[in-house]
Write a protein that holds these residues in place. Sequence first.
Motif, PDB file in Angstrom:
ATOM      1  N   HIS A 109       0.825  -1.201   0.000  1.00  0.00           N
ATOM      2  CA  HIS A 109       0.000   0.000   0.000  1.00  0.00           C
ATOM      3  C   HIS A 109       0.860   1.254   0.000  1.00  0.00           C
ATOM      4  N   PHE A 110       0.239   2.401  -0.281  1.00  0.00           N
ATOM      5  CA  PHE A 110       0.881   3.713  -0.240  1.00  0.00           C
ATOM      6  C   PHE A 110       0.846   4.184   1.204  1.00  0.00           C
ATOM      7  N   ALA A 111       1.976   4.524   1.786  1.00  0.00           N
ATOM      8  CA  ALA A 111       1.993   4.959   3.172  1.00  0.00           C
ATOM      9  C   ALA A 111       3.268   5.734   3.482  1.00  0.00           C
ATOM     10  N   PRO A 112       3.268   6.423   4.617  1.00  0.00           N
ATOM     11  CA  PRO A 112       4.494   7.104   5.047  1.00  0.00           C
ATOM     12  C   PRO A 112       5.497   6.065   5.539  1.00  0.00           C
ATOM     13  N   PRO A 113       6.777   6.363   5.445  1.00  0.00           N
ATOM     14  CA  PRO A 113       7.779   5.409   5.931  1.00  0.00           C
ATOM     15  C   PRO A 113       7.755   5.325   7.452  1.00  0.00           C
ATOM     16  N   GLY A 114       8.156   4.188   8.005  1.00  0.00           N
ATOM     17  CA  GLY A 114       8.231   4.035   9.450  1.00  0.00           C
ATOM     18  C   GLY A 114       6.865   3.884  10.087  1.00  0.00           C
ATOM     19  N   GLN A 115       6.792   4.146  11.370  1.00  0.00           N
ATOM     20  CA  GLN A 115       5.576   3.947  12.139  1.00  0.00           C
ATOM     21  C   GLN A 115       4.715   5.204  12.256  1.00  0.00           C
ATOM     22  N   THR A 116       5.003   6.226  11.526  1.00  0.00           N
ATOM     23  CA  THR A 116       4.263   7.479  11.641  1.00  0.00           C
ATOM     24  C   THR A 116       2.901   7.395  10.958  1.00  0.00           C
ATOM     25  N   ASP A 117       1.939   8.127  11.486  1.00  0.00           N
ATOM     26  CA  ASP A 117       0.619   8.220  10.868  1.00  0.00           C
ATOM     27  C   ASP A 117       0.486   9.485  10.033  1.00  0.00           C
ATOM     28  N   VAL A 118       1.508  10.312  10.057  1.00  0.00           N
ATOM     29  CA  VAL A 118       1.471  11.578   9.334  1.00  0.00           C
ATOM     30  C   VAL A 118       1.878  11.334   7.894  1.00  0.00           C
ATOM     31  N   LEU A 119       0.970  11.608   6.970  1.00  0.00           N
ATOM     32  CA  LEU A 119       1.259  11.385   5.557  1.00  0.00           C
ATOM     33  C   LEU A 119       1.873  12.635   4.953  1.00  0.00           C
ATOM     34  N   ASP A 120       3.145  12.561   4.678  1.00  0.00           N
ATOM     35  CA  ASP A 120       3.857  13.626   3.982  1.00  0.00           C
ATOM     36  C   ASP A 120       3.981  13.176   2.530  1.00  0.00           C
ATOM     37  N   PRO A 121       3.268  13.843   1.613  1.00  0.00           N
ATOM     38  CA  PRO A 121       3.293  13.392   0.216  1.00  0.00           C
ATOM     39  C   PRO A 121       4.699  13.266  -0.367  1.00  0.00           C
ATOM     40  N   SER A 122       5.637  14.052   0.130  1.00  0.00           N
ATOM     41  CA  SER A 122       6.989  13.993  -0.425  1.00  0.00           C
ATOM     42  C   SER A 122       7.750  12.746   0.005  1.00  0.00           C
ATOM     43  N   THR A 123       7.319  12.087   1.082  1.00  0.00           N
ATOM     44  CA  THR A 123       8.022  10.883   1.538  1.00  0.00           C
ATOM     45  C   THR A 123       7.188   9.607   1.417  1.00  0.00           C
ATOM     46  N   ARG A 147       5.497   6.343   0.131  1.00  0.00           N
ATOM     47  CA  ARG A 147       5.980   5.362  -0.837  1.00  0.00           C
ATOM     48  C   ARG A 147       5.047   4.159  -0.863  1.00  0.00           C
ATOM     49  N   ILE A 148       5.146   3.372  -1.922  1.00  0.00           N
ATOM     50  CA  ILE A 148       4.497   2.068  -1.954  1.00  0.00           C
ATOM     51  C   ILE A 148       5.370   1.166  -1.089  1.00  0.00           C
ATOM     52  N   ILE A 149       4.772   0.640  -0.012  1.00  0.00           N
ATOM     53  CA  ILE A 149       5.526  -0.182   0.924  1.00  0.00           C
ATOM     54  C   ILE A 149       4.795  -1.490   1.184  1.00  0.00           C
ATOM     55  N   GLU A 150       5.506  -2.421   1.800  1.00  0.00           N
ATOM     56  CA  GLU A 150       4.928  -3.693   2.193  1.00  0.00           C
ATOM     57  C   GLU A 150       4.999  -3.776   3.712  1.00  0.00           C
ATOM     58  N   THR A 151       3.847  -3.983   4.356  1.00  0.00           N
ATOM     59  CA  THR A 151       3.787  -4.072   5.809  1.00  0.00           C
ATOM     60  C   THR A 151       2.949  -5.283   6.205  1.00  0.00           C
ATOM     61  N   SER A 152       2.876  -5.535   7.511  1.00  0.00           N
ATOM     62  CA  SER A 152       1.992  -6.592   8.002  1.00  0.00           C
ATOM     63  C   SER A 152       0.551  -6.102   7.936  1.00  0.00           C
ATOM     64  N   LEU A 171       6.807  -1.369  -5.619  1.00  0.00           N
ATOM     65  CA  LEU A 171       7.406  -1.134  -4.306  1.00  0.00           C
ATOM     66  C   LEU A 171       8.481  -0.053  -4.384  1.00  0.00           C
ATOM     67  N   GLY A 172       8.433   0.857  -3.438  1.00  0.00           N
ATOM     68  CA  GLY A 172       9.422   1.933  -3.361  1.00  0.00           C
ATOM     69  C   GLY A 172       9.065   3.187  -4.141  1.00  0.00           C
ATOM     70  N   GLU A 173       8.065   3.097  -5.015  1.00  0.00           N
ATOM     71  CA  GLU A 173       7.678   4.268  -5.797  1.00  0.00           C
ATOM     72  C   GLU A 173       7.027   5.322  -4.913  1.00  0.00           C
ATOM     73  N   GLY A 174       7.279   6.560  -5.244  1.00  0.00           N
ATOM     74  CA  GLY A 174       6.673   7.692  -4.545  1.00  0.00           C
ATOM     75  C   GLY A 174       5.673   8.370  -5.456  1.00  0.00           C
ATOM     76  N   GLY A 175       5.606   9.682  -5.356  1.00  0.00           N
ATOM     77  CA  GLY A 175       4.710  10.451  -6.216  1.00  0.00           C
ATOM     78  C   GLY A 175       3.296  10.537  -5.704  1.00  0.00           C
ATOM     79  N   TYR A 176       3.115  10.361  -4.392  1.00  0.00           N
ATOM     80  CA  TYR A 176       1.768  10.433  -3.821  1.00  0.00           C
ATOM     81  C   TYR A 176       1.130  11.777  -4.134  1.00  0.00           C
ATOM     82  N   ASP A 177      -0.125  11.730  -4.558  1.00  0.00           N
ATOM     83  CA  ASP A 177      -0.922  12.930  -4.798  1.00  0.00           C
ATOM     84  C   ASP A 177      -2.364  12.581  -4.456  1.00  0.00           C
ATOM     85  N   LEU A 178      -2.960  13.334  -3.564  1.00  0.00           N
ATOM     86  CA  LEU A 178      -4.305  13.051  -3.083  1.00  0.00           C
ATOM     87  C   LEU A 178      -5.317  12.919  -4.210  1.00  0.00           C
TER      88      LEU A 178
END
Length: 134
Positions: free
Chosen positions: A34-48, A50-55, A92-99
Amino acid sequence: MWEKKEPKYGDQIRVSRGFYSHHGIYASKNSVIHFAPPGQTDVLDPSTARIIETSLEEFLKGGVLEVRTYTEEELKRKRKPKEIIDCALSHLGEGGYDLISNNCEHFSNLCVFGTKESNQVESVLSFFFGGRRA
């Protein structure tokens, strides 16, 4: 349409985040893409973001899982589960998030149907612009 049920490999899933739903692709209990912020943060910064894989647990963050069910027309366009997962993994790893044009729902629909679509965005735009995009 969405149902509260056990997901299967390649299913499109979502969880409510209050004002919006967060979408992803289910690969296993230990893998949601899914598209999400890196790490455990809930704050979505569009510049960071990424498409990530989580549990699944991290994806849900205590929310209730819903699995998409498809209309007959959607089933004609829907890819096979392996194709859905392969597509998700290839991003995986792609950015470019835009609401408006590249959010988590766009990503999950791209994996399932091969096209970026967001019913959430279309509903908001329809509400404000009467179904006409500016």
